[in-house]
Design a protein around this motif. Structure first.
Motif, PDB file in Angstrom:
ATOM      1  N   GLN A   4     -20.657 -75.247 -17.880  1.00 23.29           N
ATOM      2  CA  GLN A   4     -21.254 -74.151 -17.126  1.00 23.29           C
ATOM      3  C   GLN A   4     -20.364 -73.827 -15.937  1.00 23.29           C
ATOM      4  O   GLN A   4     -19.715 -74.718 -15.386  1.00 23.29           O
ATOM      5  CB  GLN A   4     -22.648 -74.541 -16.655  1.00 23.29           C
ATOM      6  N   PHE A   6     -20.075 -71.536 -12.110  1.00 29.57           N
ATOM      7  CA  PHE A   6     -20.839 -70.970 -11.004  1.00 29.57           C
ATOM      8  C   PHE A   6     -19.872 -70.284 -10.044  1.00 29.57           C
ATOM      9  O   PHE A   6     -18.728 -70.720  -9.901  1.00 29.57           O
ATOM     10  CB  PHE A   6     -21.590 -72.070 -10.245  1.00 29.57           C
ATOM     11  N   GLY A   8     -19.515 -68.391  -6.011  1.00 31.92           N
ATOM     12  CA  GLY A   8     -20.091 -68.200  -4.692  1.00 31.92           C
ATOM     13  C   GLY A   8     -18.992 -68.204  -3.651  1.00 31.92           C
ATOM     14  O   GLY A   8     -17.832 -67.936  -3.955  1.00 31.92           O
ATOM     15  N   GLN A 105     -26.810 -77.577 -11.499  1.00 32.92           N
ATOM     16  CA  GLN A 105     -27.219 -76.176 -11.460  1.00 32.92           C
ATOM     17  C   GLN A 105     -28.308 -75.954 -10.413  1.00 32.92           C
ATOM     18  O   GLN A 105     -28.242 -75.004  -9.630  1.00 32.92           O
ATOM     19  CB  GLN A 105     -27.719 -75.729 -12.827  1.00 32.92           C
ATOM     20  N   LYS A 106     -29.302 -76.807 -10.367  1.00 36.35           N
ATOM     21  CA  LYS A 106     -30.385 -76.666  -9.381  1.00 36.35           C
ATOM     22  C   LYS A 106     -29.845 -76.775  -7.957  1.00 36.35           C
ATOM     23  O   LYS A 106     -30.237 -76.013  -7.071  1.00 36.35           O
ATOM     24  CB  LYS A 106     -31.460 -77.726  -9.621  1.00 36.35           C
ATOM     25  N   LEU A 108     -26.712 -76.163  -6.903  1.00 34.35           N
ATOM     26  CA  LEU A 108     -25.880 -75.007  -6.578  1.00 34.35           C
ATOM     27  C   LEU A 108     -26.700 -73.733  -6.408  1.00 34.35           C
ATOM     28  O   LEU A 108     -26.391 -72.908  -5.545  1.00 34.35           O
ATOM     29  CB  LEU A 108     -24.794 -74.823  -7.630  1.00 34.35           C
ATOM     30  N   ASN A 109     -27.743 -73.553  -7.211  1.00 39.28           N
ATOM     31  CA  ASN A 109     -28.604 -72.382  -7.060  1.00 39.28           C
ATOM     32  C   ASN A 109     -29.267 -72.361  -5.684  1.00 39.28           C
ATOM     33  O   ASN A 109     -29.378 -71.298  -5.065  1.00 39.28           O
ATOM     34  CB  ASN A 109     -29.668 -72.332  -8.150  1.00 39.28           C
ATOM     35  N   ARG A 110     -29.663 -73.521  -5.181  1.00 41.91           N
ATOM     36  CA  ARG A 110     -30.257 -73.609  -3.839  1.00 41.91           C
ATOM     37  C   ARG A 110     -29.253 -73.208  -2.754  1.00 41.91           C
ATOM     38  O   ARG A 110     -29.637 -72.782  -1.681  1.00 41.91           O
ATOM     39  CB  ARG A 110     -30.756 -75.031  -3.547  1.00 41.91           C
ATOM     40  N   HIS A 111     -27.966 -73.356  -3.034  1.00 43.16           N
ATOM     41  CA  HIS A 111     -26.908 -73.049  -2.070  1.00 43.16           C
ATOM     42  C   HIS A 111     -26.231 -71.695  -2.353  1.00 43.16           C
ATOM     43  O   HIS A 111     -25.155 -71.427  -1.862  1.00 43.16           O
ATOM     44  CB  HIS A 111     -25.876 -74.175  -2.036  1.00 43.16           C
ATOM     45  N   GLY A 112     -26.893 -70.854  -3.164  1.00 37.08           N
ATOM     46  CA  GLY A 112     -26.420 -69.486  -3.371  1.00 37.08           C
ATOM     47  C   GLY A 112     -25.363 -69.302  -4.439  1.00 37.08           C
ATOM     48  O   GLY A 112     -24.740 -68.247  -4.503  1.00 37.08           O
ATOM     49  N   TYR A 114     -24.361 -68.846  -8.436  1.00 28.19           N
ATOM     50  CA  TYR A 114     -24.962 -68.411  -9.709  1.00 28.19           C
ATOM     51  C   TYR A 114     -23.909 -68.210 -10.756  1.00 28.19           C
ATOM     52  O   TYR A 114     -22.772 -68.064 -10.475  1.00 28.19           O
ATOM     53  CB  TYR A 114     -25.762 -67.116  -9.502  1.00 28.19           C
TER      54      TYR A 114
END
Length: 114
Positions: A4, A6, A8, A105-106, A108-112, A114
């Motif tokens: 996966q 990500f 940002g 993933q969880k 990194l999603n909390r830290h903006g 995607y």
């Protein structure tokens, strides 16, 4: 194997520390087993390798995380989860590598990201 990516913004060094801390805090058996940070031509790369023991399947999975910070502050994070299978000839997976990438993933999603 699970992969996966990500995207940002941020500092590769700061993100590497945050990821190392939060992935290890996310599970009792999550362990950072190796890391390396390099800078070249204004680009910073960080590699983190984690290992987790899954009691339900009596096996280990790994999570490799590559963080690349470009000169403009954009960051790409690639994750590869592997090693969650059992068997010599046929590798039967209980989904451990998917689960391990899901932890990242969880975070990194909390830290903006995607």
């Amino acid at each position: 194997m699970t992969q996966q990516s990500f995207n940002g913004r941020g500092s590769a060094r700061e993100l590497a520390k945050m990821i190392a801390d939060e992935v290890q805090a996310a599970g009792v058996t999550n362990e950072l087993v190796g890391s390396k940070i390099r800078e070249s031509g204004g680009v910073t790369n960080a590699l983190l390798v984690f290992e987790k023991y899954y009691m339900r399947a009596s096996n280990r999975a790994s999570l490799s995380v590559m963080i690349v910070e470009d000169t403009d502050g954009s960051v790409t994070i690639d994750a590869v989860g592997a090693g969650g299978g059992q068997g010599v000839v046929f590798s039967f997976s209980w989904g451990a590598e998917d689960s391990f990438v899901g932890v990242l993933q969880k975070i990194l999603n909390r830290h903006g990201f995607y």
